[in-house]
Enzyme design. Structure first.
Site, mmCIF file in Angstrom:
data_model
loop_
_atom_site.group_PDB
_atom_site.id
_atom_site.type_symbol
_atom_site.label_atom_id
_atom_site.label_comp_id
_atom_site.label_asym_id
_atom_site.label_seq_id
_atom_site.Cartn_x
_atom_site.Cartn_y
_atom_site.Cartn_z
ATOM 1 N N ASP A 1 -1.731 0.213 5.935
ATOM 2 C CA ASP A 1 -0.743 -0.851 6.012
ATOM 3 C C ASP A 1 -0.223 -1.077 4.585
ATOM 4 O O ASP A 1 -0.859 -0.668 3.612
ATOM 5 C CB ASP A 1 -1.404 -2.111 6.574
ATOM 6 C CG ASP A 1 -0.501 -3.315 6.532
ATOM 7 O OD1 ASP A 1 0.615 -3.240 7.082
ATOM 8 O OD2 ASP A 1 -0.901 -4.330 5.927
ATOM 9 N N ASP B 1 1.891 -4.353 3.194
ATOM 10 C CA ASP B 1 1.790 -5.727 2.689
ATOM 11 C C ASP B 1 0.378 -6.281 2.902
ATOM 12 O O ASP B 1 -0.113 -6.326 4.033
ATOM 13 C CB ASP B 1 2.781 -6.633 3.410
ATOM 14 C CG ASP B 1 4.216 -6.184 3.220
ATOM 15 O OD1 ASP B 1 4.911 -6.807 2.407
ATOM 16 O OD2 ASP B 1 4.634 -5.214 3.882
ATOM 17 N N ASP C 1 -5.153 -5.283 7.116
ATOM 18 C CA ASP C 1 -5.659 -6.598 6.706
ATOM 19 C C ASP C 1 -5.413 -7.700 7.715
ATOM 20 O O ASP C 1 -5.714 -8.864 7.423
ATOM 21 C CB ASP C 1 -5.032 -7.010 5.362
ATOM 22 C CG ASP C 1 -3.554 -7.335 5.486
ATOM 23 O OD1 ASP C 1 -3.146 -8.418 5.024
ATOM 24 O OD2 ASP C 1 -2.800 -6.511 6.029
#
Length: 226
Positions: free
Chosen positions: A8, A10, A172
């Protein structure tokens, strides 16, 4: 084909929160609303990584009831502001870039799967001087669907030349966890900006220096993509 790690963007590879918050604040000014998110506030930083509309909702909620039409009206100004200043404060998290390079040197394919629009993700990685360090980049609009649908993750693996039976997602958020679960593959979670223990990933990274050990532990869990 190579074993593959898909990241991922961001909140995982990069801390983009300051530039995202600046774009949200520009949108509030465009709306004529006297509110601003604060990068020093943990709630605001964490919300920034959940997307533009989440930031708009958070800011507007501090003024009272949230009007969905106002959120929609602010979204394009937010995107325009962000695209014009996509990499003012953004940096890689400590060790992220080095970990990716170590994996590539060790024979892994690596890529990015993000819910940021592809052109913005490409522009950001190019400005950071790192686009060529990843074998693929799939954004929110690369396909007709986005995470947590597993199709963008699988596309990122395919474009990276990765083995569709041996890959891992590093993320996250619940979106990343759910994407990996839908694809039937392991997920490693990082909690640099918000706690992730409650998300119940296959492993949690305290830092990117741990990634090789974590991959060794979870890769046997990888299944044939369904």
């Amino acid at each position: 084909m190579k074993p593959c790690v898909i990241f991922d963007l961001d909140g995982t590879l990069c801390d983009t929160s300051a530039d995202l918050i600046a774009a949200a604040n520009a949108a509030f000014r465009e709306l004529g609303r006297d509110i601003a998110l604060d990068h020093d506030r943990p709630e605001d930083r964490a919300t920034a990584l959940r997307g533009g509309k989440a930031m708009l909702r958070l800011g507007l909620s501090r003024l009272g009831a949230v009007d969905d039409d106002e959120v929609d009206a602010g979204y394009q100004p937010l995107l325009d502001a962000y695209e014009s200043a996509v990499c003012v404060h953004t940096t890689f998290f400590p060790g992220a870039r080095e970990a990716n390079l170590r994996l590539r040197e060790a024979g892994w394919a690596t890529g990015i799967c993000t819910n940021k629009p592809e052109r913005m993700a490409h522009a950001l990685m190019t400005e950071l001087g790192a686009r060529q360090e990843f074998d693929s980049l799939v954004g929110a609009d690369t396909l007709p669907v986005r995470k947590p649908d597993p199709a963008p993750l699988r596309e990122a693996v395919a474009r990276a030349g990765g083995d569709p039976m041996r890959y891992v997602l590093v993320g996250d958020t619940t979106t990343d966890r759910d994407t990996a679960r839908a694809a039937g593959v392991p997920v490693l979670l990082v909690g640099f900006l918000s706690p992730v223990a409650h998300l119940e990933g296959d492993a949690e990274l305290d830092g990117f220096h741990e990634i090789e050990t974590a991959l060794s532990a979870v890769l046997p869990l990888a299944q044939t993509s369904r």
